[in-house]
Design an enzyme around this catalytic site. Sequence first.
Site: not given
Lengths: 41, 968
Positions: B755, B789
């Site tokens: 990720e 993020c």
Amino acid sequence: MVWASPGSDRRRGAPDYLLQFTDPRVVTENTVRQGFAPLGN
Amino acid sequence: MTRGADPEVVALARRIAELGGHQRAGVYRMSWWSERLLNWAMEDPAFKTQLFRLVDVFPATGDDEDVAAHVREYLGSVPAPRLLNAGMGLAERVPLGERATAAVLRRNIARMARQFIVGTGPRQAVSGLGALWRSGRAATVDLLGEHTHSEPEADRYAARLDGLLDALVATAAGWPPDDHLERDDLGPLPRASVSIKPTALASHFTPLTGELGLAEATGRLGPILRRAAAEGASVWFDMERYDVKELTHRLVRQVLDDPALTGLHAGVVVQAYLKDSMADLADLAAWSADRRRRLGEAAQPLAVRLVKGAYWDTETIQARAAGWPVPVFEDKPETDANFERCVRFLHDQHGTLRAAFATHNLRSIACAVTEGRRLGIPDTGYELQLLYGMAEPVHAALVRLGLRVRVYAPVGELVPGMAYLVRRLLENTSNESFVRLRFAERRQLDSLVQAELPEVLPAPEAPHRVPVTDAGKPAPYSPEPPAEWRRGRARQSFAAALCRFRPPILVPALVDGEPVTLADTFCSTDPSRPDQVVATAAECGPSEAEAAVDSAVRAADGWAATPVVDRAAVLFRAADWMRQRRADLAAVEVYEAGKPWAEADADVCEAIDYCEYYGRRIIDLAAGGAVQSPPGEQNRLTYHGRGVAAVISPWNFPLAIATGMTTAALVAGNAVVLKPAEQTPGVAWRLVEALRAGGVPRGVLGFLPGAGAVGAALVRDPRVSVIAFTGSKTVGLEIVAEAARVRPGQHHVKRVVAEMGGKNAIVVDSDADLDEVVPAVIHSAFGYSGQKCSAAARLVAVDGVHDQLVERLVAAARALRVGAAEEMETQVGPLIEAEAQQRVLRYVADAPRHGRVLLARDDVPPQGWFAGPAIVDDVAPGSPLATEEIFGPVLSVMRAHDFEEAIEVANDTEYGLTAGVFSRRPSRIALATARLRAGNVYVNRAITGATVGRQPFGGVGLSGVGSKAGGP
């Protein structure tokens, strides 16, 4: 190789996330003996 | 146990109804059109929802075409009164139809609003207030307004309050004398009165920033209250949501302790729907008595307005979603019963407190009067308060009975007044509303006033210890409730954990089940105070990696063969271990990752959630996949661990993401070697402790603190078959490339689960509710200093809202408290390390080349890796500010001509992690959710803070450039 990142739909916290850490295995068993098989398997 | 009404109360309620019976309630004196709508809304809940959503968005709509589009979209999908259908049909067929529909709607909504709002400004309001006074009713004026998210907004509210007070005092002097309204048995009463919303007085009026908020509110209130005391006006402190109840009480006490305010008539509100309202009343009575002892008998008794409470839906929704005890009584009769209990208490305290009873429920009113008479309190010894424009027959009846009535009268513009209007309409059409039952449906009065009420009321819930989850039969998954900061005990226990923390944490490696200390070590430091070492960790290298994988290989088969329930039980016990020391774990994050309180707490909650969620999920998977078995054949689909998994975790969610990746790999049947981010080894070691406490067998978990070389060694190792990584795109792609090479002795293809970053955008439509947008964008962009993020890095606003939104955002960002993470008030903490600080400052320094810098705060602590929030407008497409992941508190704003263009701008990125949209037009929301290219799309809320099991988290597209620090 499976590139399961941004780019896949596998999510942390998702129902299918764990599958990435597994190998699926299918076992197929012939249950017929002499033309007879138990019902409803 | 229930109790019916007292015969005297019933008789009085009947009398009030008779006296008011010849009148119709005001709300049903509105236009025929509005009345039809409300009647329809009462009959059809689906229509009611759509109608109220339309009313809610109405002030933010633009031209006639826009109004017509909203009407069509909200009311076109539900059966509507013929009139409306006709209106919409007209809009489609006749050239001027849209204008006609819009005009009808404008006129009728304005008319509805006027029903409940006494005037748009003080000058218009005073004539209405004079009319009330002459009809035998006093008033208290409430200023409707936008929410306060910044200091200029708080200043404006204070200035409006001041102006209102001026107008009121000046006008009230000209009203005819009315002894009935100007005196009670305790003495004279001021004519003028204002009701104050504490949250409007300070941008920091929230549980964690409460000390700042109190100081701000007190500073603004002081001069206003001194004038009120000198010029003879009373003030009421309104009670808003439960979040600020404690703060509001503290504010009242703090300001009224000023000896200059001895003579001020001041009151506070107690909401009978709160389970702890009786306790609050007792505290207030004790405080008021004590104050009069301290300041002398000239000190006015504190007034208390007893209400049922106006935020029931908000409170129940918020508490249930968070998993907190619900602070309000969940059944309406319980609130009614508690109201009566509070009435008796207030009358008992007559003299120490001045009571006001605010309700439209005839039984509750009659109870207040009857109980007062029984104690020999004169009818004018307390007030009955009613809302302007609501249940008008009751107003008239109470005045005729010689009771003392005060009307709560809102003043303000239609736009900010809409929330108030929606609440009133909801009340008028609620199934349980007395107003509706009595005056709209003309139901039998007696059945209402004689209703049985419960004798025993539920007490406020104390926090209870959650038992460890039974892997044999786990209860359904529910997320760990975040800390309930609005309660003092949550704040105190967190502060205590911070005090308890004693650095440094000594972090060994874990190889073959044994903690290993090494001669080589490295340190993590506190980003708020870089000279403070938080953890000293063993510096592992390739040889430790080799050894850890060796033991993992040896342990893997046995672990894979361990029954699923036993593997899940390890996770459940680890969750329990974490739950028992939640604040202590969060404290480590505060110091090692620089996470402010709420962020640190949320990360620990998420870690617990992963254990609980994946533990349950593997049990479900073990039941087997869905495959068909024809006669004579039995097919079984099962899932098995792949062997050894390497987990490489980031520092920004140092416990949660490490836990998520590790427990997923473990519970699926893999042995795991965890390499944590080098910035946060201390937090990661806590995860290892949790899993060891949970009983993870020897060798099944290895732990290798160290630099990137350790991760690289794990990725290369031919015996590693799964690599789970969260971090930067650069490292992620290196891992992908490296993992693709099959080495001698390797019997599998490595699987990479990675990720990476984002450059996430929030799109704001012209009809968005800016009161909601501003805090959501601030939180998404600047929470944890933008080091998520999922953070909002871009804001795309359509022309219609751009200027106003940006102005409010900048003001709100200017108010954010930047400081050390361990300070409770801190809203923006430091960045993780010096490199990150330099990177962010470089982007900010370059920003003038790519846009208009509206804010670049440099008022930050000198020590520590701080970078203040920055907002850059008109950011050039394609520029670094528009495209690169900065991973810091920098928000790039872009303007779009219309909504479709805004979506395109949002999508103009290589990233695709999260995205947000604020709109109140259903077709636009549908368009955005269909077109926004992101793994997680959020509608009308912040875009960070995904919850396990609710918002599975991850992106689409190959996340692009950027230099996200700290990913190994």
